[in-house]
Design an enzyme around this catalytic site. Structure first.
Site, short mmCIF file in Angstrom:
data_model
loop_
_atom_site.label_atom_id
_atom_site.label_comp_id
_atom_site.label_asym_id
_atom_site.label_seq_id
_atom_site.Cartn_x
_atom_site.Cartn_y
_atom_site.Cartn_z
N ARG A 108 -11.22 50.28 -50.83
CA ARG A 108 -10.08 49.49 -51.34
C ARG A 108 -9.84 49.91 -52.79
O ARG A 108 -10.76 49.88 -53.59
CB ARG A 108 -10.36 47.99 -51.30
CG ARG A 108 -9.35 47.22 -52.15
CD ARG A 108 -9.46 45.73 -52.04
NE ARG A 108 -8.93 45.27 -50.77
CZ ARG A 108 -8.55 44.02 -50.53
NH1 ARG A 108 -8.63 43.10 -51.48
NH2 ARG A 108 -8.08 43.68 -49.35
N HIS A 135 -1.81 48.44 -46.21
CA HIS A 135 -2.97 47.58 -45.91
C HIS A 135 -3.13 47.56 -44.38
O HIS A 135 -2.90 46.54 -43.73
CB HIS A 135 -2.70 46.17 -46.46
CG HIS A 135 -3.90 45.29 -46.52
ND1 HIS A 135 -5.18 45.73 -46.23
CD2 HIS A 135 -4.03 43.97 -46.86
CE1 HIS A 135 -6.02 44.72 -46.37
NE2 HIS A 135 -5.36 43.66 -46.76
N GLN A 138 -5.19 44.90 -42.16
CA GLN A 138 -4.54 43.57 -42.11
C GLN A 138 -3.58 43.49 -40.92
O GLN A 138 -3.42 42.43 -40.29
CB GLN A 138 -3.79 43.33 -43.43
CG GLN A 138 -3.01 42.05 -43.50
CD GLN A 138 -3.87 40.82 -43.76
OE1 GLN A 138 -4.71 40.82 -44.64
NE2 GLN A 138 -3.66 39.77 -42.98
N ASP A 231 3.83 37.02 -49.00
CA ASP A 231 2.66 37.51 -49.74
C ASP A 231 2.89 37.13 -51.20
O ASP A 231 4.02 36.78 -51.59
CB ASP A 231 2.56 39.04 -49.56
CG ASP A 231 1.30 39.64 -50.17
OD1 ASP A 231 0.39 38.89 -50.58
OD2 ASP A 231 1.22 40.90 -50.24
N CYS A 272 -1.05 36.89 -45.61
CA CYS A 272 -2.30 37.64 -45.59
C CYS A 272 -3.39 36.95 -46.40
O CYS A 272 -4.58 37.17 -46.15
CB CYS A 272 -2.08 39.06 -46.11
SG CYS A 272 -1.33 39.09 -47.75
N ARG A 317 -9.16 38.87 -39.12
CA ARG A 317 -9.51 40.07 -39.89
C ARG A 317 -10.87 40.60 -39.43
O ARG A 317 -11.07 41.80 -39.29
CB ARG A 317 -9.58 39.76 -41.39
CG ARG A 317 -8.29 39.34 -42.07
CD ARG A 317 -7.22 40.40 -42.02
NE ARG A 317 -7.69 41.69 -42.51
CZ ARG A 317 -7.91 42.01 -43.80
NH1 ARG A 317 -7.68 41.13 -44.75
NH2 ARG A 317 -8.33 43.22 -44.14
N1 CP Z 1 -5.84 39.61 -47.06
C1 CP Z 1 -6.76 40.26 -47.78
O1 CP Z 1 -6.90 41.48 -47.77
O2 CP Z 1 -7.58 39.44 -48.49
P1 CP Z 1 -8.69 39.89 -49.55
O3 CP Z 1 -7.96 40.44 -50.76
O4 CP Z 1 -9.45 38.64 -49.87
O5 CP Z 1 -9.55 40.94 -48.93
N1 NVA Z 2 -0.08 42.49 -51.90
C1 NVA Z 2 -1.36 41.88 -52.19
C2 NVA Z 2 -2.16 41.78 -50.94
C3 NVA Z 2 -3.52 41.14 -51.12
C4 NVA Z 2 -4.30 41.07 -49.83
C5 NVA Z 2 -2.07 42.70 -53.26
O1 NVA Z 2 -2.07 43.94 -53.15
O2 NVA Z 2 -2.62 42.11 -54.19
#
Ligand code: CP
Ligand code: NVA
Length: 330
Positions: A108, A135, A138, A231, A272, A317
């Site tokens: 990530r 992502h 997700q 989101d 999400c 998830r």
């Molecule tokens: N939805 C999601 O990816 O959550 P986190 O940032 O907590 O992993």
């Molecule tokens: N768009 C958000 C998603 C978090 C799961 C971010 O990148 O922070």
């Protein structure tokens, strides 16, 4: 027939075919049943995975950890700053070292290019746990949640409200296109997804008999919607200064009762997570003090309503990440 995904990386949905997504959804359901019935499934015993996080996480990290352990694997977590990657060692070198020790690598971070580079050099499957652009893990959870709720995917009307060119929105557009779900990005035109990606999504959607629409009018976009998804308005890695502009641009795109009432009577709300639906977070409180908003992308009323499936979505998830790891490592 789904392709054999063994040995493949999971970097973005565009690398896959609709029948691969179908296969992952079915596999996720199987793993969910095994978990629910307490049936052991240590199918990957003896393997080891490493999780690299350059941005924070709750769901993705915990899903990879629990899914890895349920499958019988050893799991190493490296947080931002605790490896040499990037600072003293190139991505290519890090990938080749980790690929010698581990059977799979989760990443990530920021650029999509970086996760693609890791995969190019690692020699083992690499899973994208979120980049600035996509992502993908997700998406399998989101599709599973929708399918569990409605019993099918094809023909449903899905509306994303908010920053429609962020990682989650980009991925949702492709996920919907691949499964025959009609996708609408409901946002101000400044925040529409990039034209090139919309073009790709439309080509895929056409083959599945569905549509991809960009619409700034909330009433028009949400009429007849089966899924309302949003989101956060400012994603990880974006500067704090952007909040003011984003709040101005996106306040009309909040998911609230009026929006839900305009949708299909059976419509569900998805997110999400994490979400700013109240003042019970540090950032939520700061935004309240600075801009006077007590809730942002979704009202607390909708978030807590019986139309909201956000916690089922979060649980999924774990089951879906398990399916992705199993399919690519078995
Ligand atoms: N939805 C999601 O990816 O959550 P986190 O940032 O907590 O992993
Ligand atoms: N768009 C958000 C998603 C978090 C799961 C971010 O990148 O922070």
């Amino acid at each position: 027939m789904a392709k054999n995904l063994s040995g493949r990386s999971f970097l973005k949905l565009l690398d896959f075919e609709p029948n691969d997504v179908r296969y992952l959804l079915d596999l996720s359901k199987d793993f969910k049943n095994l978990k629910r019935t307490g049936t052991p499934h240590r199918h990957l015993q003896g393997k080891n995975i490493v999780l690299l996080f350059e941005k924070t996480s709750t769901r993705t990290r915990c899903s990879f950890e629990v899914a890895g352990m349920d499958l019988g694997m050893g799991v190493t977590y490296l947080d931002p700053g605790s490896s040499q990657m990037g600072k003293k060692e190139s991505i290519a070198d890090t990938a080749r070292v980790l690929g010698k020790m581990y059977d799979g690598i989760e990443y990530r971070g920021f650029s999509q290019q970086l996760v693609e580079e890791l995969a190019k050099y690692a020699g083992v499957p690499v899973w994208n746990g979120l980049t600035d652009d996509f992502h993908p893990t997700q998406m399998i959870a989101d599709l599973l949640t929708i399918e569990e709720h409605f019993g099918h995917l094809k023909g449903l009307n899905f509306v994303f409200m908010g920053d429609a060119r962020n990682n989650v929105a980009n991925s949702l557009m492709i996920a919907c296109a691949m499964t025959g779900v009609n996708f609408t990005a409901c946002a101000p035109s400044e925040l529409f997804p990039k034209a090139e990606l919309v073009e790709k999504a439309r080509e895929i959607a056409k083959r599945q008999g569905s549509t991809v629409t960009l619409e700034s009018d909330v009433k028009k976009a949400t009429t007849g919607a089966h899924v309302l998804y949003t989101d956060i308005w400012v994603s990880m890695g974006e500067p704090d200064e952007i909040w003011e502009t984003r709040i101005k641009l996106l306040s009309p795109y909040q998911v609230n009762k009026a929006v839900m009432d305009n949708a299909d009577p059976e419509a569900i709300f998805m997110h999400c997570l994490p979400s700013f639906h109240d003042r019970k977070t540090v950032i939520g409180e700061q935004i309240y003090e600075k801009f006077g908003l007590k809730e942002m992308e979704v009202t607390d009323e909708v978030f807590e309503s019986d139309k909201s499936v956000v916690f089922e979505e979060a649980e999924n998830r774990m089951h879906t990440i398990k399916a992705i790891m199993y399919a690519t490592l078995k």
